[in-house]
Design a protein around this motif. Sequence first.
Motif, mmCIF file in Angstrom:
data_model
loop_
_atom_site.group_PDB
_atom_site.id
_atom_site.type_symbol
_atom_site.label_atom_id
_atom_site.label_comp_id
_atom_site.label_asym_id
_atom_site.label_seq_id
_atom_site.Cartn_x
_atom_site.Cartn_y
_atom_site.Cartn_z
ATOM 1 N N MET A 103 0.928 -1.010 0.023
ATOM 2 C CA MET A 103 -0.117 -0.004 0.051
ATOM 3 C C MET A 103 0.676 1.250 0.036
ATOM 4 S SD MET A 103 -3.015 -1.183 2.689
ATOM 5 C CE MET A 103 -1.889 -1.565 3.842
ATOM 6 N N LEU A 104 0.355 2.188 -0.717
ATOM 7 C CA LEU A 104 1.320 3.389 -0.924
ATOM 8 C C LEU A 104 0.452 4.706 -0.673
ATOM 9 C CD1 LEU A 104 4.218 3.841 -2.068
ATOM 10 C CD2 LEU A 104 3.085 4.634 -4.333
ATOM 11 N N SER A 105 1.033 5.723 0.014
ATOM 12 C CA SER A 105 0.280 6.793 0.280
ATOM 13 C C SER A 105 1.010 7.897 -0.143
ATOM 14 C CB SER A 105 0.238 7.005 1.941
ATOM 15 O OG SER A 105 -0.549 8.316 2.277
ATOM 16 N N ILE A 106 0.348 8.834 -1.048
ATOM 17 C CA ILE A 106 0.840 10.148 -1.462
ATOM 18 C C ILE A 106 0.068 11.467 -0.953
ATOM 19 C CG2 ILE A 106 1.275 11.168 -3.759
ATOM 20 C CD1 ILE A 106 1.454 8.568 -5.032
ATOM 21 N N ASP A 107 1.218 12.336 -0.632
ATOM 22 C CA ASP A 107 0.589 13.441 -0.161
ATOM 23 C C ASP A 107 1.552 14.586 -0.360
ATOM 24 O OD1 ASP A 107 -1.161 15.024 1.259
ATOM 25 O OD2 ASP A 107 -1.148 13.941 3.069
ATOM 26 N N VAL A 108 1.064 15.752 -0.212
ATOM 27 C CA VAL A 108 1.756 17.037 -0.488
ATOM 28 C C VAL A 108 2.129 17.735 0.707
ATOM 29 C CG1 VAL A 108 1.659 19.015 -1.826
ATOM 30 C CG2 VAL A 108 1.075 17.306 -2.909
ATOM 31 N N ARG A 198 -2.167 -0.729 -3.686
ATOM 32 C CA ARG A 198 -3.131 0.239 -3.247
ATOM 33 C C ARG A 198 -2.608 1.472 -3.108
ATOM 34 N NH1 ARG A 198 -7.666 -1.425 1.259
ATOM 35 N NH2 ARG A 198 -7.611 -3.400 -0.138
ATOM 36 N N LEU A 199 -3.446 2.494 -3.390
ATOM 37 C CA LEU A 199 -2.799 3.948 -3.236
ATOM 38 C C LEU A 199 -3.826 4.743 -2.326
ATOM 39 C CD1 LEU A 199 -0.881 6.334 -5.437
ATOM 40 C CD2 LEU A 199 -3.104 7.139 -4.336
ATOM 41 N N TYR A 200 -3.190 5.379 -1.248
ATOM 42 C CA TYR A 200 -3.948 6.330 -0.383
ATOM 43 C C TYR A 200 -3.544 7.774 -0.838
ATOM 44 C CZ TYR A 200 -5.107 2.277 2.429
ATOM 45 O OH TYR A 200 -5.633 0.833 2.660
ATOM 46 N N GLY A 201 -4.614 8.749 -0.891
ATOM 47 C CA GLY A 201 -4.071 9.941 -1.265
ATOM 48 C C GLY A 201 -5.096 10.727 -0.384
ATOM 49 N N ASP A 202 -4.911 12.178 -0.140
ATOM 50 C CA ASP A 202 -5.877 12.780 0.532
ATOM 51 C C ASP A 202 -6.893 13.588 -0.506
ATOM 52 O OD1 ASP A 202 -4.502 15.268 -0.835
ATOM 53 O OD2 ASP A 202 -3.689 15.840 0.854
ATOM 54 N N ALA A 203 -7.625 14.485 -0.334
ATOM 55 C CA ALA A 203 -8.789 14.975 -1.145
ATOM 56 C C ALA A 203 -8.224 15.682 -2.237
ATOM 57 C CB ALA A 203 -9.835 15.924 -0.257
ATOM 58 N N GLU A 204 -7.112 16.379 -2.083
ATOM 59 C CA GLU A 204 -6.715 16.840 -3.386
ATOM 60 C C GLU A 204 -6.234 16.006 -4.632
ATOM 61 O OE1 GLU A 204 -2.509 19.621 -4.659
ATOM 62 O OE2 GLU A 204 -2.726 18.832 -2.556
ATOM 63 N N PHE A 205 -6.206 14.596 -4.348
ATOM 64 C CA PHE A 205 -5.953 13.866 -5.453
ATOM 65 C C PHE A 205 -7.401 13.349 -6.019
ATOM 66 C CE2 PHE A 205 -1.973 13.893 -3.158
ATOM 67 C CZ PHE A 205 -1.151 13.991 -4.253
#
Length: 393
Positions: A103-108, A198-205
């Motif tokens: 699982m991968l999480s992407i954020d800014v 699986r990828l998790y991102g915040d609402a910007e994505f």
Amino acid sequence: MLPAFEFNRSGDLVYDDEELLTLEACLGVTGTAANGGAETYGDFVNPDPDLDDPFYEDGPSGETLLEAIKDLSPTDITEMVNQGAARVLTRAKPRMEFETPVMLSIDVTYVAFYGDREELIRVQGAPDDKSYDWCHKFATANVVGDNVHFAAAMLPVGNADYHDPDAYSGEDKSYRVGDVVRRLVDHVTEECRINVRRLYGDAEFYATDVFTSLEWRDIRYVIPAPRDDRVKRFIARMDEDVDGNKQVTVKDDHAVHGPVKHDVSNTRAETTLVGLPPDEDHDEVQTFATNLVLDDEIRLDRRWTKKQITRYRRRGGIETAYSKIKEFAPWTTSTDFSVRLFHFGFAVLLYDLWLLVDFLVQTLIDVVEFRTKPRVTAPRFRAFLRREVSALL
């Protein structure tokens, strides 16, 4: 980690690259600016100087380091940092127990910029909830597992250098979240040789471009759905139990429209909306977009759906991770973007080393579990690293 870095300097050097990188590590663990940190580094190099000698400092000066960094392009720095992260992760993988695929999480994250912005193209407006007006933006991809939360790659965002504006129709933007996802996912899969499940991102994505790129790569995703008018109508129509309480609700084939790379500005994509009712941790309904196969027909389906979506909470440590990364970054007033990017990228690597040390401590005591709090705190690790830095000199 250090072999991934190479400065573009001429011959006849007084200090080699490794000494400059050790100085950068010293700046990070002491939280000092280049010149003050260079003095501390000099104390490590020459702990018993002849105080009668006005030039008793030893080691490279802060200006030597900064000039070497300024000769690097943002692309060079990004590639070197990500190669360093891949080296750390490659050596850590044999002892780590994350799911495969991962699982991968992407954020800014936002790094405040104070002072006169002038015409600095990589300085952008900060979000309304920040105490500052201007900032630099950096994205990271973190591996998320039962016993690891590792930064696998980073990327500066906010300038057309980092995406192909001609590939998008419609309004020009400084960056596209779809391209951020493409570049980070491709680095993790190709350079780190990790298969992303699986990828998790915040609402910007929450964007058509993101959904399209992940579908093409056959990657599942869970991303919060912002409350636009259509999502609000979905919430209003969520299923209810006999007492009128909201229940887990799934809506398939929810259409979203927006620009997609090499496509039109109003490209259509479909996602699944999932609504979770309020609980002890959340006072209102939560909504997510996902391409997981989920259902809400019977209670068992709803429980399974909630379980799959609430795994998103594992990415909750990302915000804490960013605050810790910034603790490893040197202090600077430089307006040069290469300097700021290098400091942030190197801080990411020091953060990864901290996580690795903390993880190894857990394996030594046979306790390997997902923890929100480290056993080795960041200040304790920095103290340890200061000792290691001085031992190298």
